[in-house]
Design a protein around this motif. Sequence first.
Motif, PDB file in Angstrom:
ATOM      1  N   THR A   1      -3.938 -37.908 -10.176  1.00 37.63           N
ATOM      2  CA  THR A   1      -4.895 -37.928 -11.037  1.00 37.63           C
ATOM      3  C   THR A   1      -5.520 -38.726 -11.824  1.00 37.63           C
ATOM      4  O   THR A   1      -6.303 -38.943 -12.285  1.00 37.63           O
ATOM      5  CB  THR A   1      -4.049 -36.993 -12.835  1.00 37.63           C
ATOM      6  N   LEU A   2      -5.116 -40.464 -10.906  1.00 36.27           N
ATOM      7  CA  LEU A   2      -6.115 -41.104 -11.964  1.00 36.27           C
ATOM      8  C   LEU A   2      -5.614 -42.339 -10.769  1.00 36.27           C
ATOM      9  O   LEU A   2      -5.007 -42.866 -10.067  1.00 36.27           O
ATOM     10  CB  LEU A   2      -5.928 -41.676 -13.043  1.00 36.27           C
ATOM     11  N   GLY A   3      -6.748 -42.725 -10.465  1.00 35.52           N
ATOM     12  CA  GLY A   3      -7.075 -43.987  -8.814  1.00 35.52           C
ATOM     13  C   GLY A   3      -7.915 -45.444  -9.362  1.00 35.52           C
ATOM     14  O   GLY A   3      -8.643 -45.138 -10.079  1.00 35.52           O
ATOM     15  N   PRO A   4      -7.878 -45.244  -8.924  1.00 37.08           N
ATOM     16  CA  PRO A   4      -8.994 -46.705  -8.814  1.00 37.08           C
ATOM     17  C   PRO A   4     -10.350 -46.462  -8.132  1.00 37.08           C
ATOM     18  O   PRO A   4     -10.518 -45.071  -7.226  1.00 37.08           O
ATOM     19  CB  PRO A   4      -8.733 -47.928  -7.362  1.00 37.08           C
ATOM     20  N   ALA A   5     -11.452 -46.828  -8.569  1.00 34.96           N
ATOM     21  CA  ALA A   5     -12.334 -46.031  -7.710  1.00 34.96           C
ATOM     22  C   ALA A   5     -12.680 -46.290  -6.482  1.00 34.96           C
ATOM     23  O   ALA A   5     -12.656 -46.920  -5.722  1.00 34.96           O
ATOM     24  CB  ALA A   5     -13.835 -47.070  -8.564  1.00 34.96           C
ATOM     25  N   GLY A   6     -13.891 -44.851  -6.160  1.00 34.05           N
ATOM     26  CA  GLY A   6     -13.738 -44.329  -5.112  1.00 34.05           C
ATOM     27  C   GLY A   6     -12.298 -43.689  -4.332  1.00 34.05           C
ATOM     28  O   GLY A   6     -12.168 -43.455  -2.604  1.00 34.05           O
ATOM     29  N   THR A   7     -11.234 -43.734  -5.271  1.00 32.13           N
ATOM     30  CA  THR A   7     -10.110 -42.883  -4.554  1.00 32.13           C
ATOM     31  C   THR A   7     -10.330 -41.486  -4.022  1.00 32.13           C
ATOM     32  O   THR A   7     -11.552 -40.308  -4.639  1.00 32.13           O
ATOM     33  CB  THR A   7      -9.023 -43.277  -5.489  1.00 32.13           C
ATOM     34  N   GLU A   8      -9.443 -41.468  -2.793  1.00 28.01           N
ATOM     35  CA  GLU A   8      -9.817 -39.514  -2.806  1.00 28.01           C
ATOM     36  C   GLU A   8      -9.065 -39.211  -2.499  1.00 28.01           C
ATOM     37  O   GLU A   8      -7.504 -39.466  -2.041  1.00 28.01           O
ATOM     38  CB  GLU A   8     -11.069 -39.440  -1.395  1.00 28.01           C
ATOM     39  N   LEU A   9      -8.568 -37.557  -2.514  1.00 26.22           N
ATOM     40  CA  LEU A   9      -7.564 -36.623  -2.907  1.00 26.22           C
ATOM     41  C   LEU A   9      -7.473 -35.854  -1.509  1.00 26.22           C
ATOM     42  O   LEU A   9      -8.241 -35.343  -1.792  1.00 26.22           O
ATOM     43  CB  LEU A   9      -7.517 -36.026  -3.918  1.00 26.22           C
ATOM     44  N   ILE A  10      -5.787 -36.293  -1.170  1.00 25.59           N
ATOM     45  CA  ILE A  10      -5.983 -35.569   0.743  1.00 25.59           C
ATOM     46  C   ILE A  10      -4.782 -34.581   0.327  1.00 25.59           C
ATOM     47  O   ILE A  10      -3.623 -35.462  -0.465  1.00 25.59           O
ATOM     48  CB  ILE A  10      -6.276 -36.688   1.543  1.00 25.59           C
ATOM     49  N   GLU A  11      -5.103 -33.514   0.180  1.00 30.05           N
ATOM     50  CA  GLU A  11      -3.953 -32.712   0.345  1.00 30.05           C
ATOM     51  C   GLU A  11      -2.590 -32.662   1.159  1.00 30.05           C
ATOM     52  O   GLU A  11      -2.852 -33.256   1.782  1.00 30.05           O
ATOM     53  CB  GLU A  11      -4.221 -31.170  -0.044  1.00 30.05           C
ATOM     54  N   ASP A  12      -1.719 -32.239   0.109  1.00 27.88           N
ATOM     55  CA  ASP A  12      -0.266 -32.059   1.443  1.00 27.88           C
ATOM     56  C   ASP A  12      -0.248 -33.409   2.384  1.00 27.88           C
ATOM     57  O   ASP A  12       0.053 -33.673   3.364  1.00 27.88           O
ATOM     58  CB  ASP A  12      -0.441 -31.728   2.295  1.00 27.88           C
ATOM     59  N   VAL A  13      -0.502 -35.323   2.551  1.00 30.27           N
ATOM     60  CA  VAL A  13      -0.403 -36.341   2.649  1.00 30.27           C
ATOM     61  C   VAL A  13       0.450 -36.563   3.161  1.00 30.27           C
ATOM     62  O   VAL A  13       1.561 -36.416   2.374  1.00 30.27           O
ATOM     63  CB  VAL A  13      -1.174 -37.478   2.047  1.00 30.27           C
ATOM     64  N   GLN A  14       1.859 -36.492   4.381  1.00 31.34           N
ATOM     65  CA  GLN A  14       2.731 -37.682   3.902  1.00 31.34           C
ATOM     66  C   GLN A  14       2.436 -39.408   3.869  1.00 31.34           C
ATOM     67  O   GLN A  14       1.608 -39.754   4.887  1.00 31.34           O
ATOM     68  CB  GLN A  14       3.431 -36.512   5.514  1.00 31.34           C
TER      69      GLN A  14
END
Length: 87
Positions: A51-64
Motif C-alpha cells: 500500500t505504500l512504496g517509493p515514488a514510481g512503485t508499480e503494483l503487480i498482482e500475484d508476483v513471485q
Amino acid sequence: MLEVVLGSLGLVFPAWLIWRALSTSRQLERRLAAGDPTLLNDDRFKVDRVTLGPAGTELIEDVQFVAVASVPVQHQGGEYHPGTHGN
C-alpha cells in the motif's frame, strides 16, 4: 469471592490474545525496519498488498519473489567491489 476468581480467569485469555497481537505487531515492525528477507518465507505473515512504496512503485498482482545471490564483480582495474554490478 469465587465469582471474582472465575471472572478474573475469564479475562486472562482475552488479555493474552491482545498481548500476543501487540507483540507480533511490534516484532513485524522491527523486522520490516531491518529489511529482514526471511519475512517472505515466514508462515505467520502473508504479503497481501503493497500500500505504500517509493515514488514510481508499480503494483503487480500475484508476483513471485525469488532470492538471488549476488555475485562479486571484478572491474578492469582489478579492484574488487562487493555488491556492485556493471560493466
